[in-house]
Structure formats: C-alpha cells, structure tokens
Write an enzyme that holds these catalytic residues in place. Structure first.
Site, PDB file in Angstrom:
ATOM      1  N   HIS A 306       0.857  -1.199   0.000  1.00 44.05           N
ATOM      2  CA  HIS A 306       0.000   0.000   0.000  1.00 44.05           C
ATOM      3  C   HIS A 306       0.879   1.230   0.000  1.00 44.05           C
ATOM      4  CE1 HIS A 306      -3.216   2.789   1.142  1.00 44.05           C
ATOM      5  NE2 HIS A 306      -4.030   1.858   0.765  1.00 44.05           N
ATOM      6  N   ASP A 363      -7.955  -5.357  -0.159  1.00 43.93           N
ATOM      7  CA  ASP A 363      -8.407  -6.232  -1.248  1.00 43.93           C
ATOM      8  C   ASP A 363      -8.014  -7.691  -1.064  1.00 43.93           C
ATOM      9  OD1 ASP A 363      -7.617  -3.419  -3.150  1.00 43.93           O
ATOM     10  OD2 ASP A 363      -9.630  -4.239  -2.947  1.00 43.93           O
TER      11      ASP A 363
HETATM   12  C1  SDX Z   1      -6.269  -0.001  -2.923  1.00 38.99           C
HETATM   13  O1  SDX Z   1      -4.485   4.455  -1.961  1.00 38.99           O
HETATM   14  C2  SDX Z   1      -5.439   3.876  -1.358  1.00 38.99           C
HETATM   15  O2  SDX Z   1      -5.869   4.257  -0.284  1.00 38.99           O
HETATM   16  C3  SDX Z   1      -6.016   2.687  -2.107  1.00 38.99           C
HETATM   17  C4  SDX Z   1      -7.021   1.817  -1.355  1.00 38.99           C
HETATM   18  C5  SDX Z   1      -8.326   2.560  -1.087  1.00 38.99           C
HETATM   19  O3  SDX Z   1      -9.031   2.191  -0.133  1.00 38.99           O
HETATM   20  O4  SDX Z   1      -8.677   3.451  -1.906  1.00 38.99           O
HETATM   21  O5  SDX Z   1      -6.469   1.393  -0.126  1.00 38.99           O
HETATM   22  C6  SDX Z   1      -7.419   0.599  -2.177  1.00 38.99           C
HETATM   23  O6  SDX Z   1      -6.048   0.359  -4.039  1.00 38.99           O
HETATM   24  C7  SDX Z   1      -5.368  -0.976  -2.204  1.00 38.99           C
HETATM   25  C8  SDX Z   1      -4.168  -1.447  -3.082  1.00 38.99           C
HETATM   26  C9  SDX Z   1      -4.676  -2.535  -4.056  1.00 38.99           C
HETATM   27  N1  SDX Z   1      -3.578  -2.891  -5.005  1.00 38.99           N
HETATM   28  C10 SDX Z   1      -2.949  -4.075  -4.911  1.00 38.99           C
HETATM   29  O7  SDX Z   1      -3.128  -4.890  -4.012  1.00 38.99           O
HETATM   30  C11 SDX Z   1      -1.963  -4.324  -6.047  1.00 38.99           C
HETATM   31  C12 SDX Z   1      -0.652  -4.916  -5.488  1.00 38.99           C
HETATM   32  N2  SDX Z   1       0.057  -3.841  -4.731  1.00 38.99           N
HETATM   33  C13 SDX Z   1       1.003  -3.071  -5.439  1.00 38.99           C
HETATM   34  O8  SDX Z   1       0.950  -3.001  -6.798  1.00 38.99           O
HETATM   35  C14 SDX Z   1       1.500  -1.836  -4.683  1.00 38.99           C
HETATM   36  O9  SDX Z   1       1.783  -2.242  -3.395  1.00 38.99           O
HETATM   37  C15 SDX Z   1       0.613  -0.597  -4.668  1.00 38.99           C
HETATM   38  C16 SDX Z   1       0.206  -0.195  -6.031  1.00 38.99           C
HETATM   39  C17 SDX Z   1      -0.584  -0.819  -3.818  1.00 38.99           C
HETATM   40  C18 SDX Z   1       1.433   0.528  -4.037  1.00 38.99           C
HETATM   41  O10 SDX Z   1       2.470   0.800  -4.911  1.00 38.99           O
HETATM   42  P1  SDX Z   1       3.625   1.858  -4.571  1.00 38.99           P
HETATM   43  O11 SDX Z   1       3.323   2.597  -3.326  1.00 38.99           O
HETATM   44  O12 SDX Z   1       3.884   2.642  -5.810  1.00 38.99           O
HETATM   45  O13 SDX Z   1       4.844   0.953  -4.207  1.00 38.99           O
HETATM   46  P2  SDX Z   1       5.961   0.498  -5.238  1.00 38.99           P
HETATM   47  O14 SDX Z   1       5.311  -0.053  -6.457  1.00 38.99           O
HETATM   48  O15 SDX Z   1       6.933   1.606  -5.385  1.00 38.99           O
HETATM   49  O16 SDX Z   1       6.625  -0.729  -4.435  1.00 38.99           O
HETATM   50  C19 SDX Z   1       7.724  -0.528  -3.557  1.00 38.99           C
HETATM   51  C20 SDX Z   1       8.488  -1.848  -3.603  1.00 38.99           C
HETATM   52  C21 SDX Z   1       8.888  -2.260  -5.027  1.00 38.99           C
HETATM   53  O17 SDX Z   1      10.028  -3.100  -4.910  1.00 38.99           O
HETATM   54  P3  SDX Z   1      11.530  -2.417  -5.117  1.00 38.99           P
HETATM   55  O18 SDX Z   1      11.481  -1.619  -6.401  1.00 38.99           O
HETATM   56  O19 SDX Z   1      11.742  -1.585  -3.895  1.00 38.99           O
HETATM   57  O20 SDX Z   1      12.454  -3.629  -5.213  1.00 38.99           O
HETATM   58  O21 SDX Z   1       7.649  -2.913  -3.119  1.00 38.99           O
HETATM   59  C22 SDX Z   1       7.427  -3.846  -4.174  1.00 38.99           C
HETATM   60  C23 SDX Z   1       7.749  -3.141  -5.463  1.00 38.99           C
HETATM   61  O22 SDX Z   1       8.137  -4.069  -6.463  1.00 38.99           O
HETATM   62  N3  SDX Z   1       6.018  -4.203  -4.099  1.00 38.99           N
HETATM   63  C24 SDX Z   1       5.546  -5.431  -4.250  1.00 38.99           C
HETATM   64  C25 SDX Z   1       4.165  -5.334  -4.067  1.00 38.99           C
HETATM   65  N4  SDX Z   1       3.830  -4.061  -3.817  1.00 38.99           N
HETATM   66  C26 SDX Z   1       4.980  -3.356  -3.843  1.00 38.99           C
HETATM   67  N5  SDX Z   1       6.174  -6.601  -4.514  1.00 38.99           N
HETATM   68  C27 SDX Z   1       5.378  -7.701  -4.605  1.00 38.99           C
HETATM   69  N6  SDX Z   1       4.020  -7.681  -4.429  1.00 38.99           N
HETATM   70  C28 SDX Z   1       3.396  -6.519  -4.169  1.00 38.99           C
HETATM   71  N7  SDX Z   1       2.064  -6.492  -4.009  1.00 38.99           N
END
Ligand code: SDX
Length: 428
Positions: A306, A363
């Site tokens: 998140h 989710d």
């Molecule tokens: C919702 O914003 C809100 O409030 C949203 C929400 C709401 O109520 O409105 O809470 C609802 O949208 C919840 C999120 C649902 N999405 C998912 O579950 C999709 C999977 N999660 C990710 O794609 C990610 O965690 C996000 C999109 C939620 C957040 O992305 P960020 O903040 O841009 O984080 P990032 O992509 O920069 O990740 C940081 C690191 C990266 O690794 P490095 O580059 O540091 O090596 O963490 C890793 C990412 O690759 N990472 C994950 C991951 N999420 C982040 N690795 C594996 N699995 C994951 N789910």
C-alpha cells in the site's frame, strides 16, 4: 506557533509556511515557490504531495490507523451500519432518527431507473466488464438530471446523493442479470441497504431472495470498510473533476474509471484470480513468494502492499475475521481462504516483504466474502465502487464548498525535443 521551511536553489531562497494538521501532520506550503524561485517541485505519483486540506478521513499509515470524521474504523465496523456511516462521511455527523428516515425514504423514491436507462443495457455486450457498464451508467444519470448539473443548495445535493447511492445498486444488479442473459427484474426487498441490494441481485420473477441476516451484515460491513480512504487514486480523480466544476454524476463516474485499475480497486478481482491460479496450478506457496521477488518478473502479490499503510491495513484485519464467520454461517469452506492465509503467513516472515513493509490490504480477503455470497469475481470492483460512493460524494462536496478551491492543474518538466522546423522534423 507555525513552522516555516526555507527552500534554496541557485542561491535564491524562499520561505514557505508549514501547515500543521489536526493530528500533527506537517506540509510545506509551496504556493509561492514558482513565483519566488522559478522552480516547481517534482513528485512522481504524488507520494509526498498533499493535494488538499480535508476533514473527512484520517489515515496513519505507520500505525495502521483509519478514522472517518475522527471515529476509528473498528468502532464504526462494530457499532454502525453503511447508511449511518455514509451519512457521517458525507455530512460530518450522524443523522438524527428523523434525518435517517428521510434519507432512506429519499433513496427508496430513487431506487428505480428511468425506462430509457434500463433499455441502455441492451446496448452492452453480455461479456462487457461490469466496471465499463457502471462508469457508463453513472455518467448516464446526468442525462436525466439536468437540474442537478449545478448544485447550489443542500436540498439538491441531498437528492443527487440519494439518487447515486440508491441507483448504483440497481445498475449493479441489472449488469449482473444482463450478463447472464436474464430479464432485468427488480425486487427491492426489505431490510437495510445491503439486504435490499442482495434482493435486487438474486431475486427472480416468482422467486424472492431474502438474504441471511449475517450475510447481509457481512456485505454491509464491506461497504463500511470501503466507504472512504482520503486521497486515493479514485477519490483524487473525483476531486480533479470536481475542481473544474463538473457535476457530481460525471465526477463519480470518473472515480469508477480510476478505481477499475488492478493496482487500485481492481485488485480484489486480481487477488481472486491469483488465488484460483495458485489452486489450479498446484504452485507451492514458496514458489509464489519466490516469483514476487524475481526482479525481471512483473508478478506481484495482489492484495499486498500500500502506498500509505506501512503496517497492517486495519480493514484487512477486520475482513479476515469476517471471512471465517461468513463461511461458517453459510456452512461453506473455501480452499482459497487457506491459500490466502498461507500466503500472508509466508510473506510476513519473508524479508522481501518485511523490509518493504508490505502487508495485506483491503483487497486481500474481501473477495473471499463476496465469492461466498455469490457475487461473481468480475463484479468485485463494482462492490468496491458501491462502498466508496459516499467517500467520492463527500470529497466532491468538500471541493465545491471550498471558497478558495482552484481548478487542479499540475505543472510538468518538459523533456521533449527542442525547437525544430517542420522540415527538420519530417526528416526524422
Ligand atoms: C487499494 O491508496 C489507497 O488508499 C487505495 C485503497 C483505497 O481504499 O482506496 O487502499 C485501495 O487500491 C489498495 C491497493 C490494491 N492494489 C494491490 O493490491 C496491487 C498490489 N500492490 C502493489 O501493486 C502496490 O503495493 C501498490 C500499487 C498498492 C502501491 O504501490 P507503490 O506505493 O507505488 O509501491 P511500489 O510499487 O513503489 O513498491 C515498492 C516496492 C517495489 O520493490 P523495489 O522496487 O523496492 O524492489 O515494493 C514492491 C515493489 O516491487 N512491491 C511489491 C508489491 N507491492 C509493492 N512486490 C510484490 N508484491 C506486491 N504487491
């Protein structure tokens, strides 16, 4: 005492006031930055940028705190229901008994769709994604309410709110029925908001569906937990559209579109598809966790991570408990729930997730409950949209009530070609 921040660039300095929020959050107000230094800020994905001052929802991502109008989500989940919580989020206080009665009566008056909107469903292919139908039909509401394009009084706002909160249920139910090739039959049913919705979804001519009280309560709980979440992607989209003074219907329709993405609300559908994929492939939990960590793999553990929560998402904890209760009540077991629990356990003891502070979000478990209730997977994000509607309405209202509101118009840093002639460009 108000802090201030000094920003210096090219030996030019500017003093910026610091805004301090109710809960001690601090923001450097850079309103005069460009005029005083010629610089703008750059913040890819707005991770460090506040877009507004808001009184609706507070999140502390480090502590895993979520409050609507100052009330903790755990307390609202236990003591309130969706209609009362929606009223609180939109108007900032709980309704009196009479206000609640009037609110529900106005929603009942607006539960049906105009015939021409019902006929619109015939134009959608049966395999249309329900979110495509929803965003279209929410926008289509504005075709029937020209008098609500400009909302300048409380009465009109209350009517537009009742129309949206009420009709979104029937649009969802008709989307489901149209996809199954069934007649668009509506039986509103008794009970609260969620019970009435389930009746609309699952009643057929001559066969009235009456939801089990615990099942209706579980869906009502999901709606409460999704009702608002400060400036997430879809709510920020609603505020962006509201800032141009566009109407409430089209702004919330834009919110539905933003929510659809699998990084946002679409994640609940992606989680179920991921869990089903693991079950069908027989992949081990260890191999799935390993796949997340492969740098060249774009595989992510959907429902994990998140932008704000760097601790447990309080909503995920509440939904996880509700999963067991609903499945027990329905006498069902779902192998996907155990897979989800095993994934959570493995991830939370793995340094890749621990170091990045990746926890289950709203989710991760919600789809298990919706699947147990009989909601098709491709409608999970529609359920999220139904829950989030009060938050979108409240943020549209707050934007419109702000006397200092300005149209959202971010700047950019241009990285394209320098000046060149038409002929040079044609040379490629
Ligand atoms: C919702 O914003 C809100 O409030 C949203 C929400 C709401 O109520 O409105 O809470 C609802 O949208 C919840 C999120 C649902 N999405 C998912 O579950 C999709 C999977 N999660 C990710 O794609 C990610 O965690 C996000 C999109 C939620 C957040 O992305 P960020 O903040 O841009 O984080 P990032 O992509 O920069 O990740 C940081 C690191 C990266 O690794 P490095 O580059 O540091 O090596 O963490 C890793 C990412 O690759 N990472 C994950 C991951 N999420 C982040 N690795 C594996 N699995 C994951 N789910």
């Amino acid at each position: 005492m108000q802090d201030k921040a000094i920003i210096t660039n090219d030996s030019k300095s500017t003093e910026c006031p610091v805004i301090i929020g109710t809960e001690g959050e601090k923001a450097i107000d850079i309103a005069k930055l460009r005029s005083q230094t010629g610089c703008i800020t750059f913040d890819d994905g707005y991770g460090n940028t506040g877009s507004c001052l808001s009184k609706i929802t507070f999140i502390d991502g480090d502590l895993g705190i979520l409050r609507y109008r100052g009330i903790d989500i755990a307390e609202l989940s236990e003591k309130s229901d969706f209609i009362e919580t929606a009223y609180l989020i939109i108007w900032g206080r709980f309704p009196t008994a009479d206000e609640r009665k009037a609110f529900e009566a106005q929603m009942a008056e607006n539960a049906k769709l105009p015939d021409s909107m019902t006929q619109q469903f015939e134009g959608f292919p049966k395999d249309a994604h329900p979110m495509a139908v929803l965003t279209s039909m929410i926008n289509a509401m504005s075709c029937h309410h020209h008098d609500l394009f400009e909302i300048k009084d409380e009465k009109s706002f209350a009517r537009a709110t009742a129309i949206l909160l009420s009709k979104i249920r029937l649009i969802a139910a008709y989307t489901y029925k149209h996809a199954n090739g069934d007649a668009l039959f509506c039986q509103q049913g008794e009970g609260g908001y969620a019970a009435q919705f389930l009746s609309m979804m699952f009643s057929w001519p001559g066969k009235r569906y009456v939801a089990d009280a615990d099942v209706a309560r579980a869906l009502d709980l999901l709606f409460i937990l999704h009702a608002d979440h400060e400036q997430n992607c879809s709510t920020s989209t609603v505020r962006m559209v509201a800032s141009s003074e566009a109407n409430l219907f089209t702004a919330t329709s834009a919110g539905v579109s933003a929510l659809w993405g699998k990084l946002h609300g679409g994640a609940n559908q992606a989680v179920l598809e991921m869990l089903e994929g693991i079950k069908n492939s027989g992949d081990s939990i260890e191999s799935v966790i390993a796949k997340c960590k492969q740098k060249d793999s774009d595989f992510r553990l959907m429902g994990f991570g998140h932008r704000v929560y760097k601790n447990f998402d309080p909503r995920a904890k509440i939904i996880k408990v509700a999963c067991d209760k609903v499945l027990d009540k329905l006498g069902k077991s779902d192998p996907l729930l155990q897979i989800a629990k095993d994934l959570e356990k493995a991830a939370l003891s793995d340094s890749y997730f621990v170091d990045r502070k990746l926890y289950p979000n709203v989710d991760f478990y919600s789809g298990i409950i919706m699947r147990a209730i009989g909601i098709p997977t491709n409608m999970f994000t529609v359920m999220f949209a139904i829950g989030r509607m009060p938050g979108w309405i409240a943020n549209w209202k707050e934007t419109n009530e702000n006397p200092k509101a300005r149209i959202y118009r971010p700047r950019q840093i241009y990285m394209g070609p320098k000046l060149r002639s038409y002929e040079d460009a044609k040379k490629g």
